[in-house]
Design an enzyme around this catalytic site. Structure first.
Site, PDB file in Angstrom:
ATOM      1  N   ARG A 187       0.721   0.810  -2.948  1.00  0.00           N
ATOM      2  CA  ARG A 187      -0.577   1.460  -2.738  1.00  0.00           C
ATOM      3  C   ARG A 187      -1.700   0.471  -3.026  1.00  0.00           C
ATOM      4  NH1 ARG A 187       2.483   5.229  -5.668  1.00  0.00           N
ATOM      5  NH2 ARG A 187       2.949   7.163  -4.528  1.00  0.00           N
ATOM      6  N   LYS A 212      -1.001   5.875  -9.632  1.00  0.00           N
ATOM      7  CA  LYS A 212      -1.055   7.269  -9.204  1.00  0.00           C
ATOM      8  C   LYS A 212      -0.062   8.138  -9.961  1.00  0.00           C
ATOM      9  CE  LYS A 212      -0.659  10.309  -5.180  1.00  0.00           C
ATOM     10  NZ  LYS A 212      -0.480  10.410  -3.709  1.00  0.00           N
ATOM     11  N   HIS A 285      -2.856   2.113   3.355  1.00  0.00           N
ATOM     12  CA  HIS A 285      -1.916   3.231   3.257  1.00  0.00           C
ATOM     13  C   HIS A 285      -1.184   3.436   4.583  1.00  0.00           C
ATOM     14  CE1 HIS A 285      -0.780   5.977   0.100  1.00  0.00           C
ATOM     15  NE2 HIS A 285      -0.609   6.940   0.989  1.00  0.00           N
ATOM     16  N   ARG A 288       1.774   1.335   4.481  1.00  0.00           N
ATOM     17  CA  ARG A 288       2.806   1.981   3.651  1.00  0.00           C
ATOM     18  C   ARG A 288       3.576   2.999   4.491  1.00  0.00           C
ATOM     19  NH1 ARG A 288       3.917   3.550  -1.739  1.00  0.00           N
ATOM     20  NH2 ARG A 288       4.186   5.773  -2.066  1.00  0.00           N
ATOM     21  N   HIS A 311       8.192   7.143  -5.003  1.00  0.00           N
ATOM     22  CA  HIS A 311       8.043   8.590  -5.134  1.00  0.00           C
ATOM     23  C   HIS A 311       8.880   9.099  -6.300  1.00  0.00           C
ATOM     24  CE1 HIS A 311       6.865   8.984  -0.604  1.00  0.00           C
ATOM     25  NE2 HIS A 311       5.839   8.668  -1.373  1.00  0.00           N
ATOM     26  N   TYR A 320       7.928  11.956   5.953  1.00  0.00           N
ATOM     27  CA  TYR A 320       8.103  10.868   6.913  1.00  0.00           C
ATOM     28  C   TYR A 320       9.185  11.167   7.940  1.00  0.00           C
ATOM     29  CZ  TYR A 320       5.202   8.237   3.675  1.00  0.00           C
ATOM     30  OH  TYR A 320       4.171   7.824   2.879  1.00  0.00           O
TER      31      TYR A 320
END
Length: 347
Positions: A187, A212, A285, A288, A311, A320
């Site tokens: 990120r 994050k 992003h 990503r 994640h 995704y």
């Protein structure tokens, strides 16, 4: 006499101020104006206590800032109605504030109601109020729409990387940052916050605590990325005692911020001449997302993609699956022929 300036006039004044600053100091320091929120009076103090409580519970800065904005609106509404003390707060004031939200977007109303409900429950739990007034706040049925992630193909990412001039100090920095987004899916916050201590050269790994999620992630330091970082550190990075790897190319040599990285990626995507870029997201992003798409094309298992992207669980990664069109086509079912007499075949 009060003058009301147009947006264009305000922009001209801002440009003149920047030029004057450069003429006087020889430096243009990018800065953003942060709006301050004053929580005056007794109710304001209770809101501050509530925000401190939420912070102690480990909530993110973004969530706390949102709570601050929404509850400040509540405080302004109460002050405008001469409600200065908690003992004066009644049902009609809460319902009146809720009614005033009609002009906001559904997402803003949802977040405002959630913040208000939490604040009122906090007041009741700590016996600042005799009864829990949170029941007055309706539950919103709003659900955030899941947008299809913006992705670029493998060839488009290659063209993007080729568009960077690696001979200049700025280009050496930019290619290293873009590679971290495109090859490792980091990120923008983690790229800008990357420190020297995060790179373990002896094991060729990159270890950091994600901003994050606050979760630790360990990724392989690919040869391509390692060489780009070394090239930048040896021949591109200005002398600085800052612990961050990536800093501004011009004076003052401050830490690079996320909006700047977004502008950098956007600039090279446009320079690369990639089609339909105006209809897509064009920040780090998106790179990503593109990495996730490329991994899916290679039939990489979902748990592996989840680990690469950092994640906390595979549920976040499942979004995704919607961009893997080839696999989705394999799930398509044949349409069965209709045998009902109520339908007639069109010839």
């Amino acid at each position: 006499m009060t003058f009301i300036l147009s947006t264009r006039e305000k922009e001209i004044i801002r440009c003149v101020n920047v030029l004057t600053e450069y003429q006087t100091t020889g430096v243009i320091k990018f800065r953003s104006i942060l709006k301050s929120y004053d929580f005056d009076g007794e109710i304001g103090e209770f809101i501050v206590n509530f925000l401190d409580y939420r912070k102690s519970r480990g909530l993110s800065e973004d969530t706390l800032n949102n709570n601050k904005i929404y509850l400040h609106r509540f405080l302004v509404y109460l002050n405008s109605n001469k409600i200065l003390y908690l003992s004066d707060l009644g049902n009609k004031h809460i319902l009146g504030f809720i009614s005033s939200l009609g002009f906001f977007s559904k997402s803003t109303i949802h977040c405002t109601l959630s913040s208000l409900r939490g604040f009122l429950r906090f007041l009741a739990d700590n016996q600042y109020l005799d009864c829990d007034l949170s029941y007055l706040v309706p539950k919103s049925s709003y659900k955030k729409e899941a947008h299809l992630p913006t992705t670029y193909t493998k060839d488009e990412v290659r063209i993007l990387l080729e568009s960077v001039d690696r001979s200049s100090p700025k280009g050496k920095r930019d290619i290293a940052m873009i590679l971290l987004a495109a090859r490792l899916g980091l990120r923008a916050s983690d790229i800008c916050g990357l420190r020297f201590e995060n790179i373990h050269w002896e094991t060729n790994t990159l270890c950091l605590i994600q901003k994050k999620t606050k979760e630790r992630i360990e990724l392989p330091l690919l040869t391509e990325i390692g060489n780009a970082i070394i090239d930048y550190l040896k021949y591109g990075r200005p002398e600085s005692e800052l612990p961050y790897i990536f800093i501004r190319a011009g004076r003052p040599y401050d830490k690079l911020e996320e909006p700047t990285l977004h502008s950098i990626v956007s600039f090279y995507l446009k320079r690369a001449g990639i089609n339909n870029i105006d209809k897509k997201k064009h920040g780090p992003h998106a790179l990503r997302h593109s990495l996730a798409g490329i991994l899916l094309e290679k039939k990489t298992p979902l748990p592996v993609i989840s680990e690469v992207l950092g994640h906390t669980n595979t549920e976040s990664t499942k979004t995704y699956l919607r961009i893997d069109l080839e696999s989705l086509r394999q799930c398509a079912l044949d349409v069965l022929p209709l045998t009902s007499p109520h339908y007639q075949e069109v010839k």
